[in-house]
Design a protein around this motif. Sequence first.
Motif, mmCIF file in Angstrom:
data_model
loop_
_atom_site.group_PDB
_atom_site.id
_atom_site.type_symbol
_atom_site.label_atom_id
_atom_site.label_comp_id
_atom_site.label_asym_id
_atom_site.label_seq_id
_atom_site.Cartn_x
_atom_site.Cartn_y
_atom_site.Cartn_z
ATOM 1 N N GLU A 70 -2.033 -11.435 3.221
ATOM 2 C CA GLU A 70 -2.611 -11.717 1.907
ATOM 3 C C GLU A 70 -1.904 -12.834 1.158
ATOM 4 N N ASN A 116 -11.425 2.196 5.699
ATOM 5 C CA ASN A 116 -12.203 1.056 6.189
ATOM 6 C C ASN A 116 -11.514 0.365 7.370
ATOM 7 N N CYS A 144 -12.153 0.201 -0.007
ATOM 8 C CA CYS A 144 -11.019 1.011 0.443
ATOM 9 C C CYS A 144 -10.988 2.393 -0.178
ATOM 10 N N PRO A 172 -18.601 -4.305 -7.800
ATOM 11 C CA PRO A 172 -18.015 -2.991 -7.551
ATOM 12 C C PRO A 172 -18.671 -1.877 -8.357
ATOM 13 N N HIS A 219 -8.322 -0.640 -6.903
ATOM 14 C CA HIS A 219 -8.879 -1.979 -7.121
ATOM 15 C C HIS A 219 -9.944 -2.374 -6.119
ATOM 16 N N CYS A 220 -10.139 -1.595 -5.049
ATOM 17 C CA CYS A 220 -11.071 -2.011 -3.996
ATOM 18 C C CYS A 220 -12.104 -0.919 -3.738
ATOM 19 N N HIS A 239 -8.477 -4.526 -11.914
ATOM 20 C CA HIS A 239 -7.762 -5.579 -11.203
ATOM 21 C C HIS A 239 -6.372 -5.717 -11.795
ATOM 22 N N LEU A 263 -11.511 1.751 -11.719
ATOM 23 C CA LEU A 263 -11.398 0.587 -10.835
ATOM 24 C C LEU A 263 -11.058 -0.596 -11.720
ATOM 25 N N ASN A 304 0.810 -1.228 0.000
ATOM 26 C CA ASN A 304 0.000 0.000 0.000
ATOM 27 C C ASN A 304 0.842 1.278 0.000
ATOM 28 N N MET A 322 -8.171 -10.252 2.653
ATOM 29 C CA MET A 322 -8.048 -9.298 1.559
ATOM 30 C C MET A 322 -8.176 -7.848 2.019
ATOM 31 N N SER A 323 -8.104 -7.589 3.318
ATOM 32 C CA SER A 323 -8.234 -6.218 3.806
ATOM 33 C C SER A 323 -7.310 -6.028 5.000
#
Length: 310
Positions: free
Chosen positions: A276, A50, A141, A162, A137-138, A231, A229, A42, A288-289
């Motif tokens: 992850e 989140n 988030c 999404p 991608h999220c 992937h 957005l 990140n 995944m978070s």
Amino acid sequence: MANTAQYESAVIGGGPAGLQAALTMSRVGIRVALIDAGAGRNARTSHIHNVVTRDGTPPEEFRRIGREELAGYGVDLIDDSVARATVEPAGGTLFTLDLGSGRQVSTERIVLATGIRDDLDALPAGLARHWGGAVFHCPFCHGRESGQTVVVAGDLPHLSGPAQMLARLGRDVTWLTDQLVPEPALVERLRSDGIAWQQGTVTETIETDGQLTALRLADGSEVACDSVLTHAPTLVNDDLARQLGVAFGDAMPLEGVMLADAFGHTSVPGVWAVGEAAGDPATGMRPMSVVDVMSGGQRAAAAIVRSVLA
């Protein structure tokens, strides 16, 4: 090994999962080293979202706060990489970690919190430059921080979800696919939510003063947007796990990730895996978070505490 620092547990990786694992162990007196090579997945993102009480915190600030707390509990914070991991004797449970600086660390238990990285080279031209900002991608988030006009780009069928989330936030959304042609019923349902569907291949981004304004498609047409957005494939940081002989998944949904149960136990005694890069073969799920990986770090730490007490 006279000059080798010795610990009851070594956490490799200083992201949220590794920080939480080290915190949980250190609070009950386990001698812990946190070995962290620096920027994680990140690092390109301006803020973490989140995460209750830390919503909107820059990743580096999150890391600084966590490391400050760990130092207060006596965790040895080692800013270094691990070049090699071996077990002594062969088949035993005493691990030696050779660090990039030439130092050595000896530990009875290892927590692999080495994480994953996004393969930005696999993205269509131009999108990688905006990754972590206008390209994300999220939706959980970064959906609220997206622009007004968003393209959801990709052939993954689940991207319709999404797209719907972004529409609920009042965004103008277009789902752009390359090869995929959604079922007519899905296209109609998306249209009823105000979401357009279009087919086309992205060839480059169009920018004004460095800001994303549109995507150019292979047929020469353009799709206006200020956010995308999409992937990106992910790559597991797996060198150490493979050196240690940890088992990896060989089929989806856990293909290529370390196999670890709900408490982080891997196929190698004394080695736990969290974050992850690890998935539970019993459930076929992987975290995944930020909150999810922290939970896994805590569970693995609790299992290690039990092993120390035993």
